[in-house]
Design a protein around this motif. Structure first.
Motif, PDB file in Angstrom:
ATOM      1  N   PRO A  83       0.814  -1.223   0.000  1.00 15.79           N
ATOM      2  CA  PRO A  83       0.000   0.000   0.000  1.00 15.79           C
ATOM      3  C   PRO A  83       0.844   1.269   0.000  1.00 15.79           C
ATOM      4  CG  PRO A  83      -0.937  -1.602   1.500  1.00 15.79           C
ATOM      5  CD  PRO A  83       0.371  -2.164   1.044  1.00 15.79           C
ATOM      6  N   TYR A  84       1.951   1.265   0.747  1.00 17.64           N
ATOM      7  CA  TYR A  84       2.836   2.430   0.719  1.00 17.64           C
ATOM      8  C   TYR A  84       3.446   2.584  -0.671  1.00 17.64           C
ATOM      9  CZ  TYR A  84       6.699   5.587   1.611  1.00 17.64           C
ATOM     10  OH  TYR A  84       7.573   6.641   1.539  1.00 17.64           O
ATOM     11  N   THR A  85       3.857   1.472  -1.276  1.00 18.99           N
ATOM     12  CA  THR A  85       4.416   1.524  -2.623  1.00 18.99           C
ATOM     13  C   THR A  85       3.399   2.089  -3.605  1.00 18.99           C
ATOM     14  OG1 THR A  85       5.829  -0.393  -2.161  1.00 18.99           O
ATOM     15  CG2 THR A  85       5.431   0.139  -4.472  1.00 18.99           C
ATOM     16  N   ALA A  86       2.133   1.668  -3.492  1.00 18.25           N
ATOM     17  CA  ALA A  86       1.079   2.188  -4.366  1.00 18.25           C
ATOM     18  C   ALA A  86       0.868   3.679  -4.130  1.00 18.25           C
ATOM     19  CB  ALA A  86      -0.220   1.423  -4.124  1.00 18.25           C
ATOM     20  N   THR A  87       0.933   4.102  -2.873  1.00 16.12           N
ATOM     21  CA  THR A  87       0.798   5.522  -2.553  1.00 16.12           C
ATOM     22  C   THR A  87       1.889   6.323  -3.249  1.00 16.12           C
ATOM     23  OG1 THR A  87      -0.069   4.928  -0.376  1.00 16.12           O
ATOM     24  CG2 THR A  87       0.652   7.199  -0.685  1.00 16.12           C
ATOM     25  N   MET A  88       3.118   5.829  -3.184  1.00 15.41           N
ATOM     26  CA  MET A  88       4.238   6.540  -3.788  1.00 15.41           C
ATOM     27  C   MET A  88       4.163   6.543  -5.316  1.00 15.41           C
ATOM     28  SD  MET A  88       5.996   7.839  -1.338  1.00 15.41           S
ATOM     29  CE  MET A  88       4.343   8.153  -0.718  1.00 15.41           C
ATOM     30  N   ILE A  89       3.638   5.456  -5.901  1.00 17.14           N
ATOM     31  CA  ILE A  89       3.475   5.435  -7.356  1.00 17.14           C
ATOM     32  C   ILE A  89       2.459   6.493  -7.788  1.00 17.14           C
ATOM     33  CG2 ILE A  89       2.592   4.064  -9.295  1.00 17.14           C
ATOM     34  CD1 ILE A  89       3.818   1.597  -7.917  1.00 17.14           C
ATOM     35  N   GLY A  90       1.319   6.542  -7.091  1.00 19.38           N
ATOM     36  CA  GLY A  90       0.338   7.574  -7.385  1.00 19.38           C
ATOM     37  C   GLY A  90       0.896   8.965  -7.163  1.00 19.38           C
ATOM     38  N   PHE A  91       1.646   9.132  -6.089  1.00 19.49           N
ATOM     39  CA  PHE A  91       2.259  10.422  -5.771  1.00 19.49           C
ATOM     40  C   PHE A  91       3.261  10.827  -6.854  1.00 19.49           C
ATOM     41  CE2 PHE A  91       5.160  13.204  -3.389  1.00 19.49           C
ATOM     42  CZ  PHE A  91       4.272  14.019  -2.698  1.00 19.49           C
TER      43      PHE A  91
END
Length: 411
Positions: A63-71
């Motif tokens: 989930p953190y990785t997905a957050t950073m990809i979106g960011f």
């Protein structure tokens, strides 16, 4: 004396480094402090989400990785939109997206759903970083380094406040309550703040900027410089992610608990605010490249300290040292872009570099969890971060050599 400014229309040359520029910076920093919750919330709730969904550490890091990809993607596309239509409209839309993302994540029934929605939260939160730095850079010339660093510090101020507050909210209502409350707060505060930033950047700003700070020369094409900054950004943030992403989980593993980990993260990021401001002051005097090298070297040294010291008191101290070391690295990239590349391309070019830094945070966050699952310890993950940090330092040295070690002319 009361100062009043028009909220619409286009800025003038007199506004550059003027009173309105500082007011705009203050509003933008407040916006970033609130919107920064989109980056830090998932770190605090990671242990609770992992326990509820029965996920492994690597899977719970996604989930953190997905957050950073979106960011990261948001920084590029929102940055390009800011170049074309100004800051306020992308900021308004992103604020609504961020609030909606929190509401959707609070209803997730699996780690997969939670991960996908975190990407939406990342996109919504992106407007408070690279695009904000690009916007602020147009309103300052003499004080651009410190102004950009203050804008970037809003994200760290968010990381100082939210990880302290959220564990106590979780104790009373759980992580889903925390997410719903965060969405409401973002909606009712960020939308009005975005509407206060409707004034467009000054016309002819690049001419004024060139008078105050001539463009620096470097024996690299813009494409080559951009590529090297991308690799440098990836390297520094793979290293940076190890303590920032996993400090809470690390403290849980050591038996210190989530509140202690949240406090260490807050100390780290509060120190990062100080580091960002000091680095901005330094960049106005020695330039972005030298400031990048100083920050990268100090970060590498601080990472070494995590390996031998794992006591509660020592971790507080090492987290403080790490925060004081690394806070100015990412804003240095924005300053380098403005020193060596055209102002009209600032939003997109800064966004591309920020994409690389966030990709580094995402990769590093997942990679550290994966290494932990393989080894049962974070020691190897710290060594992995140090290796990536050395890559960043090598590129900083190369860019300094290519620039001829020329000191930037004073503003």
């Amino acid at each position: 004396m009361t100062l009043t400014f028009p909220l619409t229309g286009r800025g003038t040359h007199a506004d550059i480094d003027g009173a309105y520029a500082w007011v705009r910076l203050a509003i933008g920093t407040l916006l970033a402090t609130i919107g920064g919750v989109g980056m830090w919330a998932v770190i605090v709730v990671l242990p609770a989400v992992q326990a509820e969904f029965g996920a492994g550490r690597a899977e719970a890091s996604l989930p953190y990785t997905a957050t950073m990809i979106g960011f990261a993607l948001g920084n590029v596309f929102v940055g390009r939109a800011v170049d074309r239509v100004g800051y306020w409209l992308p900021a308004l839309i992103a604020s609504v997206v961020l609030a909606a993302g929190f509401a959707l994540a609070a209803t997730a029934t699996s780690i997969v759903q939670f991960t996908l929605v975190q990407a939406v939260i990342g996109v919504g939160s992106s407007v408070i970083f690279g695009p904000l730095m690009a916007d602020i850079s147009h309103w300052f010339a003499r004080n651009r380094g410190i102004a950009v660093s203050i804008a970037a510090a809003g994200n760290y101020i968010a990381g100082t406040l939210w990880p302290v507050v959220m564990p106590y909210m979780m104790a009373h209502g759980g992580w889903r309550f925390v997410y719903l409350a965060s969405g409401v707060i973002c909606l009712v505060t960020m939308v009005p703040l975005a509407l206060m930033l409707r004034r467009q950047r000054p016309s002819g700003e690049e001419h004024v900027t060139n008078l105050a700070r001539p463009a620096q020369s470097i024996s690299l094409s813009p494409g080559a410089l951009q590529a090297l900054l991308v690799v440098a950004g990836l390297g520094c943030c793979v290293a940076m992610s190890m303590p920032q992403v996993h400090i809470v989980a690390y403290c849980v593993d050591l038996g210190y608990g989530v509140p202690r980990g949240g406090e260490m993260l807050s100390i780290m990021l509060a120190a990062g605010v100080v580091s960002r401001l000091a680095s901005g002051y330094l960049a106005d005097r020695i330039g972005g490249l030298r400031t990048l090298l100083v920050g990268s070297t100090l970060q590498c040294l601080a990472l070494f300290l995590y390996i031998p010291f794992d006591g509660l008191a020592s971790l507080y101290v090492v987290s403080l040292v790490f925060g004081l070391s690394q806070g100015g690295i990412v804003p240095s990239y924005a300053i380098i872009v403005r020193e060596y590349m055209p102002a009209a391309e600032a939003g997109q070019r800064i966004g591309i570099v920020i994409l690389a830094t966030i990709a580094g945070m995402a990769l590093g966050g997942w990679m550290s969890g994966w290494i932990y699952d393989l080894t049962g310890s974070y020691a190897a993950a710290f060594l992995n971060g140090i290796a990536w940090n050395l890559l960043n330092m090598a590129i900083a040295f190369l860019l300094l050599w290519k620039s001829g070690m020329a000191r930037p002319q004073p503003a």
